[in-house]
Enzyme design. Sequence first.
Site, mmCIF file in Angstrom:
data_model
loop_
_atom_site.group_PDB
_atom_site.id
_atom_site.type_symbol
_atom_site.label_atom_id
_atom_site.label_comp_id
_atom_site.label_asym_id
_atom_site.label_seq_id
_atom_site.Cartn_x
_atom_site.Cartn_y
_atom_site.Cartn_z
ATOM 1 N N ASP A 88 0.871 -1.186 0.000
ATOM 2 C CA ASP A 88 0.000 0.000 0.000
ATOM 3 C C ASP A 88 0.899 1.224 0.000
ATOM 4 O O ASP A 88 1.990 1.201 0.585
ATOM 5 C CB ASP A 88 -0.903 0.001 1.241
ATOM 6 C CG ASP A 88 -2.165 0.810 1.009
ATOM 7 O OD1 ASP A 88 -3.238 0.203 0.867
ATOM 8 O OD2 ASP A 88 -2.068 2.055 0.944
ATOM 9 N N GLU B 221 -19.236 -7.042 2.265
ATOM 10 C CA GLU B 221 -18.613 -6.512 3.481
ATOM 11 C C GLU B 221 -19.285 -7.148 4.690
ATOM 12 O O GLU B 221 -20.494 -7.343 4.701
ATOM 13 C CB GLU B 221 -18.746 -5.000 3.531
ATOM 14 C CG GLU B 221 -17.792 -4.348 2.575
ATOM 15 C CD GLU B 221 -17.911 -2.838 2.578
ATOM 16 O OE1 GLU B 221 -18.388 -2.277 3.578
ATOM 17 O OE2 GLU B 221 -17.531 -2.239 1.573
ATOM 18 N N GLY C 248 -36.693 -2.657 1.768
ATOM 19 C CA GLY C 248 -36.143 -1.797 2.813
ATOM 20 C C GLY C 248 -36.056 -0.352 2.371
ATOM 21 O O GLY C 248 -36.943 0.140 1.654
ATOM 22 N N CYS D 111 -20.259 -0.402 -3.395
ATOM 23 C CA CYS D 111 -20.254 -1.178 -4.637
ATOM 24 C C CYS D 111 -21.470 -0.940 -5.516
ATOM 25 O O CYS D 111 -21.336 -0.498 -6.657
ATOM 26 C CB CYS D 111 -20.133 -2.653 -4.310
ATOM 27 S SG CYS D 111 -18.654 -2.998 -3.369
HETATM 28 C C1 UGA Z 1 -21.972 -6.330 -2.780
HETATM 29 C C2 UGA Z 1 -22.218 -7.726 -3.392
HETATM 30 O O1 UGA Z 1 -23.200 -8.427 -2.631
HETATM 31 C C3 UGA Z 1 -20.925 -8.537 -3.418
HETATM 32 O O2 UGA Z 1 -21.149 -9.771 -4.093
HETATM 33 C C4 UGA Z 1 -19.864 -7.744 -4.180
HETATM 34 O O3 UGA Z 1 -18.634 -8.421 -4.212
HETATM 35 C C5 UGA Z 1 -19.668 -6.397 -3.492
HETATM 36 O O4 UGA Z 1 -20.918 -5.686 -3.489
HETATM 37 C C6 UGA Z 1 -18.622 -5.643 -4.268
HETATM 38 O O5 UGA Z 1 -18.824 -5.393 -5.451
HETATM 39 O O6 UGA Z 1 -17.534 -5.406 -3.735
HETATM 40 P P1 UGA Z 1 -21.809 -5.345 -0.295
HETATM 41 O O7 UGA Z 1 -21.782 -3.998 -0.947
HETATM 42 O O8 UGA Z 1 -20.837 -5.643 0.763
HETATM 43 O O9 UGA Z 1 -21.618 -6.502 -1.410
HETATM 44 O O10 UGA Z 1 -23.225 -5.508 0.358
HETATM 45 P P2 UGA Z 1 -24.549 -6.379 0.148
HETATM 46 O O11 UGA Z 1 -24.677 -7.330 1.261
HETATM 47 O O12 UGA Z 1 -24.650 -6.891 -1.210
HETATM 48 O O13 UGA Z 1 -25.648 -5.235 0.355
HETATM 49 C C7 UGA Z 1 -25.678 -4.073 -0.481
HETATM 50 C C8 UGA Z 1 -26.824 -3.181 -0.095
HETATM 51 O O14 UGA Z 1 -28.071 -3.759 -0.468
HETATM 52 C C9 UGA Z 1 -26.946 -2.910 1.407
HETATM 53 O O15 UGA Z 1 -27.294 -1.556 1.616
HETATM 54 C C10 UGA Z 1 -28.053 -3.842 1.849
HETATM 55 O O16 UGA Z 1 -28.710 -3.408 3.003
HETATM 56 C C11 UGA Z 1 -28.964 -3.792 0.642
HETATM 57 N N1 UGA Z 1 -29.826 -4.989 0.479
HETATM 58 C C12 UGA Z 1 -29.284 -6.210 0.272
HETATM 59 C C13 UGA Z 1 -31.197 -4.826 0.501
HETATM 60 O O17 UGA Z 1 -31.723 -3.705 0.669
HETATM 61 N N2 UGA Z 1 -31.985 -5.930 0.310
HETATM 62 C C14 UGA Z 1 -31.471 -7.162 0.110
HETATM 63 O O18 UGA Z 1 -32.256 -8.125 -0.050
HETATM 64 C C15 UGA Z 1 -30.088 -7.315 0.088
#
Ligand code: UGA
Length: 479
Positions: free
Chosen positions: A34, A158, A276, A283
């Site tokens: 880094d 995450e 929600g 991401c």
């Molecule tokens: C997301 C993807 O799920 C990962 O596969 C990907 O690798 C990552 O982005 C990335 O590109 O680095 P992440 O951003 O950590 O992962 O979070 P998620 O768990 O996917 O949730 C994203 C958002 O969607 C959150 O705000 C969550 O609360 C919301 N969400 C998720 C909903 O509102 N409803 C759902 O059913 C699922």
Amino acid sequence: MAKQVSIAVVGSGYVGLVAAACFAEMGHRVICVDNDDAKVTMLREGGIPIHEEYLPQLLGKQRQNMVEFTTDLRAATQAAEAIFIAVGTPQSRAGSADLSFVDAVASEIARSIDSYKVIVEKSTVPVYTNEWIRRVIERNGVPKDMFDVTSNPEFLREGTAVVDFLHADRIVIGTATERAAEVLRRIYEPLTSGEYYRSGSAVPGPRGEDDPPPILQTSTKAAEIIKHASNAFLATKISFINIVANICEAAGADVEEVARGMGMDTRIGPKFLRAGIGYGGSCFPKDVAAFRHVAEQVGVEFGLLQEVEKINEEQKLRFFQKVRSALWTFRGKKIGVLGLAFKGGTDDIRESPALDIVQRLLHEGCIVSAYDPAAEQRAKDVIPSSKQMIYVADPYAAAQDADALLILNDWREFAELDFKRLHHTLRYPIIIDGRNMFDPTTMSSLGFTYLSVGRPGSSQPQDPIPTYYLPRQREAAKR
Ligand code: UGA
């Protein structure tokens, strides 16, 4: 016993640090690079800059032994057989991905190459980036047979990134040559052969010796598109269920029942159908915009993604209006808030719908007392603590004398709240839940006014008869 590979990981953010720790866990030697001196010093001294389950254990186990931290990209490049680029690809003003960090790293790698290297793009990048990295390296005078550029996108969430890495649904490797594919297959062999899961100390997760993750080998361009298309599709699924939730709310149906019914169709699947306050994080918002930009650049109209973004924005506003309809006026009201990070299980507040809603409340003159198990420090950088914005150490302190309590993300500990205590603590027993964490009937039997998303009683009653229904009623009456 799988063969050890020397790996350099450039960038020690969420992706880089998790990848470095997991590669070491799989038995490889890893140098994590880094350019931030302070971060490298912190990591060397045992500090961890992010909140991620299992990461402290993995790094604690491997530090000094299988993972080193350095600012010296040249030395790391020369020591490694494979170099993973995991630097940030922020959103540019135009909405496309800003690839200047990737460009800078590629040039420096090129100036350091002294033997055959596999350069692996792990950051989320638009299609053609692989080709650009190759051109940059060639321009720096490196002969074609001294390197290959490949794409190995990550699919880590995450909060569960370590489990997602070690128990992946699939491992995508985009390569143009068999030589590079062989190195990548060797790197992932401890997982794909099932060997990792046999060790007594493996991080637990859905995969096992008899069900190891599959490897999917594709072209580099397909791998790049798989990453963007996957995130865009998941974001679409969320916006879709959010709109369905709004229909349910208006029609008096329960979106949880609807989502269950849809998800039982194996072609749809039950995941990512939680209604929600919209998606956030580092991401989805960025990748949806970047993919839309990619489509534009190659001359393909992808209006669907614009709609996905629009629904996501409106969902936050809709929730905010729901709070307004429950409280009537805002100025001077005290609102308790549970959750500031963009979702539960992380301290990341980037593009957090929760923070967006808190900012709107502050703008309207509310006093906010907020609790998040991990995101307080990061939230304070954006909204400093003040008389109007009070950060507290537990959910009950957030609810103390509040006119209403809002639930804005889905930390597991919120599911275990003591509602009797909350009822006594709140000034008015109003809970407005942006994540549908509780059962409306139970909440109302506990004496709460409980509003959530897309469920009967989710909003203050308005006109119960949708206008589209009226002509048919009239016709029926005539008959
Ligand atoms: C997301 C993807 O799920 C990962 O596969 C990907 O690798 C990552 O982005 C990335 O590109 O680095 P992440 O951003 O950590 O992962 O979070 P998620 O768990 O996917 O949730 C994203 C958002 O969607 C959150 O705000 C969550 O609360 C919301 N969400 C998720 C909903 O509102 N409803 C759902 O059913 C699922």
